[in-house]
Structure formats: structure tokens, C-alpha cells
Design a protein around this motif. Structure first.
Motif, PDB file in Angstrom:
ATOM      1  N   LYS A  50       0.860 158.189  62.293  1.00 54.83           N
ATOM      2  CA  LYS A  50       0.897 157.154  63.335  1.00 54.83           C
ATOM      3  C   LYS A  50       1.329 155.831  62.733  1.00 54.83           C
ATOM      4  N   THR A  51       2.251 155.169  63.435  1.00 56.78           N
ATOM      5  CA  THR A  51       2.747 153.868  63.002  1.00 56.78           C
ATOM      6  C   THR A  51       2.500 152.833  64.091  1.00 56.78           C
ATOM      7  N   ASP A  52       2.741 151.600  63.754  1.00 55.15           N
ATOM      8  CA  ASP A  52       2.480 150.453  64.628  1.00 55.15           C
ATOM      9  C   ASP A  52       3.618 150.267  65.645  1.00 55.15           C
ATOM     10  N   VAL A  53       3.855 151.286  66.478  1.00 50.05           N
ATOM     11  CA  VAL A  53       5.012 151.324  67.381  1.00 50.05           C
ATOM     12  C   VAL A  53       5.003 150.230  68.449  1.00 50.05           C
ATOM     13  N   LYS A  54       3.853 149.646  68.749  1.00 49.63           N
ATOM     14  CA  LYS A  54       3.767 148.609  69.786  1.00 49.63           C
ATOM     15  C   LYS A  54       3.902 147.196  69.225  1.00 49.63           C
ATOM     16  N   ASN A  55       4.095 147.073  67.918  1.00 52.39           N
ATOM     17  CA  ASN A  55       4.180 145.750  67.301  1.00 52.39           C
ATOM     18  C   ASN A  55       5.329 144.959  67.921  1.00 52.39           C
ATOM     19  N   PRO A  56       5.080 143.704  68.308  1.00 45.95           N
ATOM     20  CA  PRO A  56       6.151 142.899  68.895  1.00 45.95           C
ATOM     21  C   PRO A  56       7.287 142.598  67.903  1.00 45.95           C
ATOM     22  N   GLU A  57       6.999 142.700  66.599  1.00 44.64           N
ATOM     23  CA  GLU A  57       8.045 142.500  65.594  1.00 44.64           C
ATOM     24  C   GLU A  57       8.644 143.868  65.253  1.00 44.64           C
ATOM     25  N   GLU A  58       9.845 144.067  65.687  1.00 44.16           N
ATOM     26  CA  GLU A  58      10.508 145.371  65.558  1.00 44.16           C
ATOM     27  C   GLU A  58      10.508 145.910  64.131  1.00 44.16           C
ATOM     28  N   ASN A  59      10.688 145.038  63.146  1.00 42.77           N
ATOM     29  CA  ASN A  59      10.743 145.494  61.751  1.00 42.77           C
ATOM     30  C   ASN A  59       9.387 145.991  61.226  1.00 42.77           C
TER      31      ASN A  59
END
Length: 143
Positions: free
Chosen positions: A65-74
Motif C-alpha cells: 500500500k502506498t500514499d495514493v491520495k497524497n495531494p503531492e503527486e510525487n
């Protein structure tokens, strides 16, 4: 001279008790839903917390699982385990204030205060604007 020694000893013991109260939040906590363990540490005079365990660390496809909802795309490819979600809390009058909490489920960051109830309950108050308008979760001490 004995009087001065007593005063110095009393002051040192009092300061040690105060330091322990300040650091009482340090340790590993389970979030209210039991989905994650968050390790709270102290850096300088501030407190931070990162996710160290997830109940379900993999996606349905078996990927981490990754931080897919992060507002910073990178930052969206960053793993959830190891993610710092609590930042910049200061101890003030029995509470940890002035910090922020990041919710990886929504990608949103909220202002946050923490208060310890007993030794095993951490009341997390996340809010936008004023702390009266927000939500409180209770985390349990894991270790």
C-alpha cells in the motif's frame, strides 16, 4: 549547606517528573480502528509519529500500500508503512498541541491536539480552523 543540597535535589527530582510527563506520549499506539500502529517519538522538543504496522499492508493485487491520495503527486508512490502522519507537536500545560495529523485515506492534513487520559488512552483531536469543529479519536497504547 544541607539546606541548599536538599533544594537542589528536590528541584532535580521535580524536573525529572516534568520531563517524564512531557514524554509520556512517546511509544507505540494503535489507532481507534485497530488498523495501524503509530510510533510517536521526540525530535528536539517536538513530537512526531509514523506508521510502523498495518493490519492490511497489501492491496487487493498484493502490492504494498502506498500514499495514493497524497495531494503531492510525487509522494503517491511512498509506502504507507514508514509514513510520518504526526508532525510538530509541542508539550504545553499537560497536552501536546500545535501539531498536524495526516490522513492517508483521504490525503488531507488537519491541525491536531493530543491529550493523554490515564497512561493508555491518547485522545487525538483533529480539526480545521477551531478545535471545537473537529473529531476526536481514542488511540490505545500498544507498547
Amino acid at each position: 549547606m544541607k539546606h541548599l543540597t536538599f533544594i537542589l535535589l528536590f528541584t532535580a527530582i521535580s524536573l525529572m517528573g516534568f520531563a517524564q510527563a512531557k514524554d509520556a506520549v512517546v511509544g507505540t499506539w494503535t489507532n481507534s480502528l485497530g488498523e495501524a500502529h503509530i510510533d510517536i517519538t521526540k525530535k528536539g522538543d517536538k513530537y512526531f509519529g509514523k506508521i510502523v504496522w498495518l493490519k492490511d499492508p497489501k492491496t487487493e493485487k498484493g502490492e504494498t500500500k502506498t500514499d495514493v491520495k497524497n495531494p503531492e503527486e510525487n509522494l503517491r508512490s511512498k509506502p504507507i508503512i514508514g509514513l510520518e502522519i504526526l508532525k510538530n507537536f509541542s508539550f504545553d500545560d499537560g497536552k501536546w498541541t500545535g501539531g498536524a495529523i495526516y490522513d492517508p485515506k483521504s490525503g488531507k492534513t488537519y491541525k491536531c491536539n493530543m491529550a493523554l487520559k490515564g497512561n493508555n488512552e491518547l485522545h487525538m483531536r483533529g480539526y480545521i480552523g477551531f478545535s471545537l469543529i473537529g473529531r476526536t479519536e481514542v488511540w490505545k497504547r500498544f507498547k
